[in-house]
Write an enzyme that holds these catalytic residues in place. Structure first.
Site, PDB file in Angstrom:
ATOM      1  N   ASN A  29      -5.043   4.914  -2.447  1.00  6.17           N
ATOM      2  CA  ASN A  29      -3.634   4.900  -2.837  1.00  6.17           C
ATOM      3  C   ASN A  29      -3.574   4.363  -4.267  1.00  6.17           C
ATOM      4  O   ASN A  29      -3.792   3.176  -4.487  1.00  6.17           O
ATOM      5  CB  ASN A  29      -2.854   3.997  -1.864  1.00  6.17           C
ATOM      6  CG  ASN A  29      -1.416   3.808  -2.293  1.00  6.17           C
ATOM      7  OD1 ASN A  29      -0.939   4.474  -3.202  1.00  6.17           O
ATOM      8  ND2 ASN A  29      -0.727   2.890  -1.617  1.00  6.17           N
ATOM      9  N   LYS A  31      -1.057   4.066  -6.163  1.00  5.68           N
ATOM     10  CA  LYS A  31       0.202   3.379  -6.496  1.00  5.68           C
ATOM     11  C   LYS A  31       0.699   3.879  -7.864  1.00  5.68           C
ATOM     12  O   LYS A  31       0.556   5.065  -8.149  1.00  5.68           O
ATOM     13  CB  LYS A  31       0.005   1.865  -6.429  1.00  5.68           C
ATOM     14  CG  LYS A  31      -0.602   1.442  -5.079  1.00  5.68           C
ATOM     15  CD  LYS A  31      -0.623  -0.028  -4.846  1.00  5.68           C
ATOM     16  CE  LYS A  31      -1.273  -0.301  -3.486  1.00  5.68           C
ATOM     17  NZ  LYS A  31      -1.263  -1.723  -3.117  1.00  5.68           N
ATOM     18  N   HIS A 116       4.834   2.162   3.457  1.00  2.63           N
ATOM     19  CA  HIS A 116       3.965   1.168   2.808  1.00  2.63           C
ATOM     20  C   HIS A 116       4.754  -0.125   2.612  1.00  2.63           C
ATOM     21  O   HIS A 116       5.964  -0.107   2.410  1.00  2.63           O
ATOM     22  CB  HIS A 116       3.460   1.723   1.468  1.00  2.63           C
ATOM     23  CG  HIS A 116       2.357   0.902   0.896  1.00  2.63           C
ATOM     24  ND1 HIS A 116       2.599  -0.265   0.191  1.00  2.63           N
ATOM     25  CD2 HIS A 116       1.010   1.038   0.951  1.00  2.63           C
ATOM     26  CE1 HIS A 116       1.435  -0.791  -0.166  1.00  2.63           C
ATOM     27  NE2 HIS A 116       0.453  -0.023   0.279  1.00  2.63           N
ATOM     28  N   GLU A 118       5.042  -1.999   0.153  1.00  5.20           N
ATOM     29  CA  GLU A 118       5.739  -2.177  -1.135  1.00  5.20           C
ATOM     30  C   GLU A 118       7.149  -1.583  -1.092  1.00  5.20           C
ATOM     31  O   GLU A 118       8.103  -2.310  -1.377  1.00  5.20           O
ATOM     32  CB  GLU A 118       4.860  -1.660  -2.281  1.00  5.20           C
ATOM     33  CG  GLU A 118       3.712  -2.652  -2.520  1.00  5.20           C
ATOM     34  CD  GLU A 118       2.397  -2.061  -2.992  1.00  5.20           C
ATOM     35  OE1 GLU A 118       2.366  -0.898  -3.414  1.00  5.20           O
ATOM     36  OE2 GLU A 118       1.370  -2.787  -2.922  1.00  5.20           O
ATOM     37  N   GLU A 185      -2.059  -2.422   7.557  1.00  3.79           N
ATOM     38  CA  GLU A 185      -2.261  -3.128   6.291  1.00  3.79           C
ATOM     39  C   GLU A 185      -1.564  -4.481   6.361  1.00  3.79           C
ATOM     40  O   GLU A 185      -0.354  -4.571   6.086  1.00  3.79           O
ATOM     41  CB  GLU A 185      -1.659  -2.323   5.132  1.00  3.79           C
ATOM     42  CG  GLU A 185      -2.310  -0.975   4.918  1.00  3.79           C
ATOM     43  CD  GLU A 185      -2.170  -0.503   3.477  1.00  3.79           C
ATOM     44  OE1 GLU A 185      -3.209  -0.210   2.880  1.00  3.79           O
ATOM     45  OE2 GLU A 185      -1.048  -0.449   2.957  1.00  3.79           O
ATOM     46  N   GLY A 191      -4.035  -6.534  -2.188  1.00  2.00           N
ATOM     47  CA  GLY A 191      -4.136  -6.919  -3.596  1.00  2.00           C
ATOM     48  C   GLY A 191      -4.476  -8.388  -3.809  1.00  2.00           C
ATOM     49  O   GLY A 191      -4.378  -8.903  -4.920  1.00  2.00           O
ATOM     50  N   SER A 224      -7.473  -5.107   0.488  1.00  2.53           N
ATOM     51  CA  SER A 224      -8.672  -5.621  -0.191  1.00  2.53           C
ATOM     52  C   SER A 224      -9.969  -5.003   0.337  1.00  2.53           C
ATOM     53  O   SER A 224     -10.980  -5.698   0.475  1.00  2.53           O
ATOM     54  CB  SER A 224      -8.721  -7.156  -0.118  1.00  2.53           C
ATOM     55  OG  SER A 224      -7.616  -7.707  -0.806  1.00  2.53           O
TER      56      SER A 224
END
Ligand code: 13P
Length: 261
Positions: A29, A31, A116, A118, A185, A191, A224
């Site tokens: 991904n 992003k 997701h 985000e 996730e 991250g 990660s």
């Protein structure tokens, strides 16, 4: 016994062996990273590194929308599948900043990431909207990659199972599990360099499989994932692939991940 494997989209059907094997799906991904020029030079480096990849896995990249045609126009496009990073639940209309399945299908896209953490966090994306995106993706011929995951506070309060159960029940209502990927996730692992222990991730992936009630549903882990932890993650019984952020931006790292042992 000799077997006769026939390869279909997400599964191997091994007739004489009398089994259906799930293929693993290794997805990157990107992003909001990579211009078209950067994507082009990435592919030049990356594709030779995955040309001999084993048949038991698929490699997918979700570039930003502007770079999708760089993929579909690439001469070695066959080695990779393309995912979008979002998808709307209508084919057209007054929905500024959204993208529809027919626009993506025209560019050879076959997967769509939805839910997701985000967009859940920054744009208050709800389970109901995520569900509408996933259902419409499937009915349009795309495979949704539906992301679920708990925050650190939820995990520390012992609520991880309950949060995941709610996200799965509401986000996946009326979806077809044979054309679906679920990505677990944990938000605190995204991250941060802090990976969820492979065994803990496997437990949640097993819970997701039970909630869905279809043994062959593809379940990924994300958060990660790096070249140094991919082999352990992929050795887990309920993890059928990974959704990789940062490490997918480097062709060598992502190729190592795709060529996991
Ligand atoms: P990282 O691999 O950078 O933790 O990102 C994971 C992710 O969000 C993939 O969708």
């Amino acid at each position: 016994m000799n077997s006769w494997p026939i390869q279909l989209n997400l599964y191997y059907y091994d007739f004489l062996g009398d089994s259906i094997l799930r293929k693993s799906v290794i997805a990157g991904n990107w992003k909001m990273h990579m211009t078209c020029a950067e994507a082009k030079s990435y592919l030049q480096e990356f594709i030779p590194l995955i040309k001999n990849i084993k048949d038991d896995r698929k490699v997918v990249i979700a570039p930003p929308f502007t770079a999708i045609s760089t993929f579909s126009n690439h001469s070695d496009f066959d080695y990779l599948d393309i995912s979008s990073q979002n998808i709307h639940w209508e084919d057209e209309g007054a929905f500024t900043a959204e993208i529809s399945p027919k626009m993506l299908l025209e560019h050879g896209v076959s997967y769509a990431i939805v839910g997701h953490s985000e967009p859940r966090k920054y744009f208050s994306e709800s389970d109901e909207q995520i569900n509408k995106r996933a259902v419409f993706a499937q009915s349009s011929g795309l495979t949704p990659i539906v992301c679920v995951g708990e925050t650190l506070e939820q995990r520390e309060r012992g609520e991880a199972d309950r949060v995941i159960t709610r996200q799965v029940e509401q986000g996946l209502e009326n979806t077809n599990p044979s054309n679906l990927i679920v990505a677990y996730e944990p938000i605190w692992a995204i991250g941060t360099g802090r990976t969820c222990e492979a065994k803990d991730a496997n437990k949640i992936c097993s819970l997701i499989r039970k909630l869905i009630g279809f043994d062959d549903v593809i379940i990924q882990y994300g958060g990660s994932v790096k070249p140094n932890n991919i082999d352990e993650i992929m050795s887990m019984s309920d993890i059928d692939g990974v959704l990789v952020g940062g490490a997918s931006l480097d062709p060598n790292s992502f190729a190592r991940i795709a060529n996991y042992q």
